[in-house]
Structure formats: C-alpha cells, structure tokens
Design a protein around this motif. Structure first.
Motif, PDB file in Angstrom:
ATOM      1  N   ARG A 148      14.673   5.166  -4.870  1.00  0.00           N
ATOM      2  CA  ARG A 148      14.692   5.910  -3.606  1.00  0.00           C
ATOM      3  C   ARG A 148      13.300   5.992  -2.981  1.00  0.00           C
ATOM      4  NH1 ARG A 148      19.721   5.032  -2.273  1.00  0.00           N
ATOM      5  NH2 ARG A 148      21.251   6.247  -3.440  1.00  0.00           N
ATOM      6  N   ILE A 149      12.262   6.100  -3.802  1.00  0.00           N
ATOM      7  CA  ILE A 149      10.893   6.092  -3.278  1.00  0.00           C
ATOM      8  C   ILE A 149      10.591   4.741  -2.649  1.00  0.00           C
ATOM      9  CG2 ILE A 149       8.454   6.097  -3.947  1.00  0.00           C
ATOM     10  CD1 ILE A 149       9.186   8.246  -6.039  1.00  0.00           C
ATOM     11  N   VAL A 150      10.974   3.676  -3.325  1.00  0.00           N
ATOM     12  CA  VAL A 150      10.756   2.330  -2.784  1.00  0.00           C
ATOM     13  C   VAL A 150      11.560   2.143  -1.495  1.00  0.00           C
ATOM     14  CG1 VAL A 150      11.084  -0.137  -3.223  1.00  0.00           C
ATOM     15  CG2 VAL A 150      10.185   1.337  -5.024  1.00  0.00           C
ATOM     16  N   ALA A 151      12.785   2.680  -1.448  1.00  0.00           N
ATOM     17  CA  ALA A 151      13.592   2.599  -0.234  1.00  0.00           C
ATOM     18  C   ALA A 151      12.876   3.259   0.936  1.00  0.00           C
ATOM     19  CB  ALA A 151      14.956   3.260  -0.462  1.00  0.00           C
ATOM     20  N   GLN A 152      12.273   4.424   0.698  1.00  0.00           N
ATOM     21  CA  GLN A 152      11.544   5.104   1.772  1.00  0.00           C
ATOM     22  C   GLN A 152      10.360   4.279   2.240  1.00  0.00           C
ATOM     23  OE1 GLN A 152      11.407   6.869   4.421  1.00  0.00           O
ATOM     24  NE2 GLN A 152      11.712   8.900   3.529  1.00  0.00           N
ATOM     25  N   SER A 153       9.703   3.600   1.312  1.00  0.00           N
ATOM     26  CA  SER A 153       8.569   2.763   1.709  1.00  0.00           C
ATOM     27  C   SER A 153       9.004   1.662   2.663  1.00  0.00           C
ATOM     28  CB  SER A 153       7.891   2.161   0.463  1.00  0.00           C
ATOM     29  OG  SER A 153       8.663   1.105  -0.101  1.00  0.00           O
ATOM     30  N   TRP A 186       0.828  -1.201   0.000  1.00  0.00           N
ATOM     31  CA  TRP A 186       0.000   0.000   0.000  1.00  0.00           C
ATOM     32  C   TRP A 186       0.865   1.256   0.000  1.00  0.00           C
ATOM     33  CZ3 TRP A 186      -0.957   4.550   2.284  1.00  0.00           C
ATOM     34  CH2 TRP A 186      -2.180   5.166   1.989  1.00  0.00           C
ATOM     35  N   LYS A 187       1.898   1.263   0.822  1.00  0.00           N
ATOM     36  CA  LYS A 187       2.786   2.428   0.886  1.00  0.00           C
ATOM     37  C   LYS A 187       3.450   2.678  -0.467  1.00  0.00           C
ATOM     38  CE  LYS A 187       3.918   2.182   5.841  1.00  0.00           C
ATOM     39  NZ  LYS A 187       3.010   1.092   6.218  1.00  0.00           N
ATOM     40  N   GLN A 188       3.912   1.613  -1.110  1.00  0.00           N
ATOM     41  CA  GLN A 188       4.558   1.757  -2.415  1.00  0.00           C
ATOM     42  C   GLN A 188       3.562   2.244  -3.460  1.00  0.00           C
ATOM     43  OE1 GLN A 188       6.491  -1.957  -3.316  1.00  0.00           O
ATOM     44  NE2 GLN A 188       8.084  -1.685  -1.758  1.00  0.00           N
ATOM     45  N   ALA A 189       2.376   1.707  -3.437  1.00  0.00           N
ATOM     46  CA  ALA A 189       1.353   2.122  -4.405  1.00  0.00           C
ATOM     47  C   ALA A 189       1.003   3.589  -4.216  1.00  0.00           C
ATOM     48  CB  ALA A 189       0.111   1.249  -4.249  1.00  0.00           C
ATOM     49  N   CYS A 190       0.860   4.009  -2.957  1.00  0.00           N
ATOM     50  CA  CYS A 190       0.483   5.389  -2.674  1.00  0.00           C
ATOM     51  C   CYS A 190       1.590   6.360  -3.089  1.00  0.00           C
ATOM     52  CB  CYS A 190       0.195   5.524  -1.182  1.00  0.00           C
ATOM     53  SG  CYS A 190      -0.613   7.068  -0.728  1.00  0.00           S
ATOM     54  N   LEU A 191       2.826   6.042  -2.748  1.00  0.00           N
ATOM     55  CA  LEU A 191       3.941   6.931  -3.076  1.00  0.00           C
ATOM     56  C   LEU A 191       4.203   6.972  -4.576  1.00  0.00           C
ATOM     57  CD1 LEU A 191       6.348   5.973  -0.147  1.00  0.00           C
ATOM     58  CD2 LEU A 191       5.380   8.244  -0.546  1.00  0.00           C
TER      59      LEU A 191
END
Length: 329
Positions: free
Chosen positions: A171-176, A109-114
């Motif tokens: 980097r977005i995936v890393a933050q997730s 969910w976090k990855q999809a949202c970001l």
C-alpha cells in the motif's frame, strides 16, 4: 467465588450480540417497504458523509488542504489494523515534502523516503541478507536523505492477519505511484479535477480508473521484500472505490464549503449519492443478515454507509428505541 455475568442485562446494552430474531429490526421489510427503507438508508448514509466532511473541514482549518487529503488517503490505505500507522507516516513525510523539490520527482526517491521513514527497508529490519540489486538504490537514497531522522519502527506496523495483497509495503508503494502519477499538477489539484470532470452517470468508473495502480513486476508478486504472493495489482477497483467514497468525495465537499464553491460541493454530494455499491465488509454483511436483506436487491454505496452509520450509532450503543429504521414502526 465463581465470577458470574448476567447475560440478559449485558446483552440488553449490546443488542447486536443477540440472536437476530430477538431484535425489533429483524425482517425489517415486513414492516416498511423496500423503497422507504432505501430512502431511510440514503438519509443515514448522507449523515455519515456529512460527519466525515465536517471532520475534514475542521482539519482544513489547521492543515494545508493537500496534507489533509493525503492523510485521509493514507488512512484509507491502512485499513483498520494499520490506519493510524499510515496517518503517522503521512505526518512525518508530508505531501509538500514529497512534491516540492525538483530532485524528489522520481518514483524511486518517493519510495525510498516513504519506506525509509516507515522503518520498513531491509536494512532497517535486519534483513541484510536480502541482496536484490534493484533495491540498492532505495537503500542508498535513504542513507543520504534520511540521515539523522527519527523513523518509525517495524513494530509500529501490523502484519499479523493481514491479507498479503493488503500488506503495508504494497500500500505504501501504491501511494508512491499515485504521487508520481500526479506529480506535475499535484495530488490536491488532481483529485479535485477528477470530481469536477466526473459524469454523474457512471462517472465512478473513470474516477476509479485514475486511482488504479498495477505496479511493477516485483511488487505485483510480492507482499514484502523477498516474500512472494499471488500476482495482483497494488491498488484495484475495490480499494479505489473505497478511497473515493470515504475520502475524496467528503474532502471535496468540505473543500467546496471552505472555498464557497457551491457547485463543487453539490457535485461531490451527488456523485456520492449515485455511487454504486462497494464490496461488502464485516459490518455491512452483519447488518444485511440482521435486517434480512439478502436477495432484496443491491445497495448503493450511500446505503451501505447508512448501514454502517446505524450499526455504530444505534446497534452498538443499544439505542434501538432511537434507531431511524424503527421510529414510527
């Protein structure tokens, strides 16, 4: 008429463009000893630290503490080319949105949202031929969660001349992954705890370990959907150290100031002063050449930050006469 530029006048205002031998700070260690130089760099590095903390302190008056920290970490993940885009993404997908609701505790969910709000999912980029089954969940979650929302566009992100391992998607995936790792206690509480528990001697390594993200097999080997690259972690020791020095420690210092926790404030500053050197960047390499510091010993992270502070406030502005390295020379 042929346009003419008077280089002597122009370069006088931008001395960092002159040959090093023309500068008063050239071979600085011939004028001041290495220990004095180190002390001066510690002073300028501490000044840069306090400036960052002051900026965060102002933000803490207008934003929730966790959001200020989240935006700072996102800015650091974006490097110079994508820093503003990462901050914009953090403003659109706030930390409270990502942490509070029960159904939002899943990594997918976090990855999809970001990625959806960033406008970087395959369907948003006319990559409908991309058929990886493992990412269908991302698209389905975003169709349900992001319906009617105004998203960022692919054109908001810079992919040109960006090292594959530093791509925005990685980097977005890393933050997730970091958000998922600390979803129980929350990102704010977790980062403050890391500072509180860190040892002043070699505590940096444990702090970095807590920010490392290896990622799943797909993102270890891809810099974008269907674009392979060499296998690497999503967030390694080098980037983790940069985030700690440039964001987490200044933030915790400012948070300690706001909450009148002098012990926490002092701990953040001491960890910063003790932090070993980070990987060199374009500015620190330039300054080391300019001052002829090659082979004179390693610099701490604080001293590297001191070089950056001197470059931006004196070299780049043509303020050689006020440079702390040259005062009293």
């Amino acid at each position: 008429e042929i346009p003419v530029l008077c280089l002597s006048k122009t370069l006088k205002q931008q001395p960092y463009l002159l040959p090093y031998s023309y500068l008063s700070c050239f071979r600085i260690v011939e004028h001041i000893n290495r220990r004095t130089l180190g002390d001066l760099l510690n002073i300028t590095g501490s000044e840069r630290f306090r400036q960052k903390a002051a900026f965060l302190r102002v933000e803490l008056e207008h934003e929730e503490a966790g959001q200020v920290l989240f935006q700072g970490m996102m800015r650091a993940l974006g490097y110079s080319k994508n820093s503003e885009a990462f901050v914009e993404l953090a403003r659109r997908v706030t930390l409270s949105l990502l942490e509070k609701l029960e159904q939002r505790k899943s990594l997918v969910w976090k990855q999809a949202c970001l990625l959806g709000m960033a406008g970087l999912l395959p369907s948003q980029r006319l990559q409908n031929s991309f058929q990886e089954e493992m990412f269908r969940d991302l698209e389905q979650i975003w169709r349900l969660s992001g319906k009617g929302l105004k998203t960022m566009k692919e054109s908001d992100w810079c992919f040109s001349h960006v090292y594959p391992n530093n791509s925005p998607l990685r980097r977005i995936v890393a933050q997730s992954y970091l958000l998922q790792r600390y979803s129980e206690e929350g990102l704010l509480t977790a980062m403050i705890r890391l500072v509180q528990q860190a040892s002043l001697v070699n505590g940096h390594r444990k702090m970095e370990d807590n920010l490392l993200v290896s990622g799943d097999d797909y993102w270890q080997e891809h810099c974008d959907f269907d674009v392979k690259t060499g296998k690497a972690s999503l967030l390694g020791h080098g980037k983790a150290g940069e985030i700690i020095v440039n964001v987490i420690l200044p933030f915790v210092f400012s948070w300690g100031e706001k909450t009148e926790d002098s012990e926490l404030k002092g701990k953040a500053l001491q960890l910063y002063l003790n932090y070993p050197g980070l990987a060199p960047n374009e500015i620190t390499r330039h300054m080391i050449r300019q001052l002829c510091l090659e082979g004179t010993g390693s610099l701490t992270a604080c001293q590297q930050q001191g070089l950056i502070h001197i470059f931006r406030n004196y070299c780049r502005e043509g303020n050689c006469s006020e440079c702390p390295l040259l005062v009293g020379k």
